[in-house]
Scaffold this motif. Structure first.
Motif, short mmCIF file in Angstrom:
data_model
loop_
_atom_site.label_atom_id
_atom_site.label_comp_id
_atom_site.label_asym_id
_atom_site.label_seq_id
_atom_site.Cartn_x
_atom_site.Cartn_y
_atom_site.Cartn_z
N ARG A 191 2.24 1.79 -3.50
CA ARG A 191 1.24 2.32 -4.41
C ARG A 191 0.98 3.80 -4.13
NH1 ARG A 191 -1.16 -2.77 -3.56
NH2 ARG A 191 -2.54 -1.90 -1.93
N ALA A 192 0.95 4.18 -2.85
CA ALA A 192 0.75 5.59 -2.51
C ALA A 192 1.90 6.46 -3.00
CB ALA A 192 0.58 5.75 -1.00
N ARG A 210 0.83 -1.20 0.00
CA ARG A 210 0.00 0.00 0.00
C ARG A 210 0.87 1.26 0.00
NH1 ARG A 210 -3.04 -3.17 3.62
NH2 ARG A 210 -2.07 -2.13 5.44
#
Length: 207
Positions: free
Chosen positions: A192-193, A189
């Motif tokens: 991806r951020a 995550r």
């Protein structure tokens, strides 16, 4: 002309009408009488004569033909059919077909039915009963063995595997999910951020 006396005019008119109509009425009555006389004295006797003639020329010969020709011929034909067909067939049935049928059935009973009955009663029947009893016993014993093998497998394999699953594999799976899966998911995550932020910084916001 005296027009004040209508009774006189009516009488004259009736007299004239009577003079005109009377010949026609007399002719009509004469023709009707002649017709009645013709029907009564000519046509009716002719009809009776014709009926008598038809009875004499048609009904009487047909009755005579039926009584003296057709009926005897029918009786003769029936007698001939009985003599030439019924009597031989009855004789053939009583003296040939029935004895032959009895002889054939006796041969079949002697050569086939009696040996098969004896074979079933003294060989096949007892053998089938023995085989059936043996198969029934073997089925019951195999059922007991199958149930015992099932119990042994349950105690020797299924229960230990279930215990290992509950006591070892389940905690290991929980630990891997907690200490490995969750950090990996958090890292993914975060990557991806960061990628989204970098794309925004380089190319601007999404249109």
């Amino acid at each position: 002309m005296n027009t004040e006396n209508p009774g006189c005019l009516t009488g004259v008119a009736r007299a004239v009408a009577l003079v005109v109509v009377l010949p026609f009425r007399l002719l009509w009555d004469a023709l009707a009488w002649c017709g009645r006389q013709l029907r009564r004295r000519v046509l009716a006797p002719i009809g009776r004569a014709v009926g008598w003639l038809l009875h004499l020329l048609l009904v009487v010969p047909l009755q005579w033909l039926s009584e003296w020709v057709l009926a005897p011929i029918g009786r003769a034909v029936g007698w001939l059919l009985h003599l030439l067909l019924v009597v031989p067939l009855r004789w053939l049935w009583e003296w040939v077909l029935v004895p032959v049928g009895r002889a054939l059935w006796w041969l079949v009973d002697l050569l086939l039915v009696t040996p098969l009955r004896w074979l079933w009663r003294h060989a096949l029947g007892p053998a089938c009963r023995v085989v059936g009893a043996v198969l029934s016993w073997a089925w019951r014993v195999a059922g007991g063995i199958s149930r015992a093998v099932g119990r042994a497998l349950r105690y020797a394999i299924v229960r230990p595997l279930a215990r290992v699953y509950r006591t070892v594999l389940t905690p290991v799976g929980h630990g891997l999910r907690r200490y490995v899966g969750e950090p990996v998911a958090a890292a993914a995550r975060a990557v991806r951020a960061a990628a989204r932020e970098a794309r925004t910084a380089l190319f601007g916001g999404v249109r």
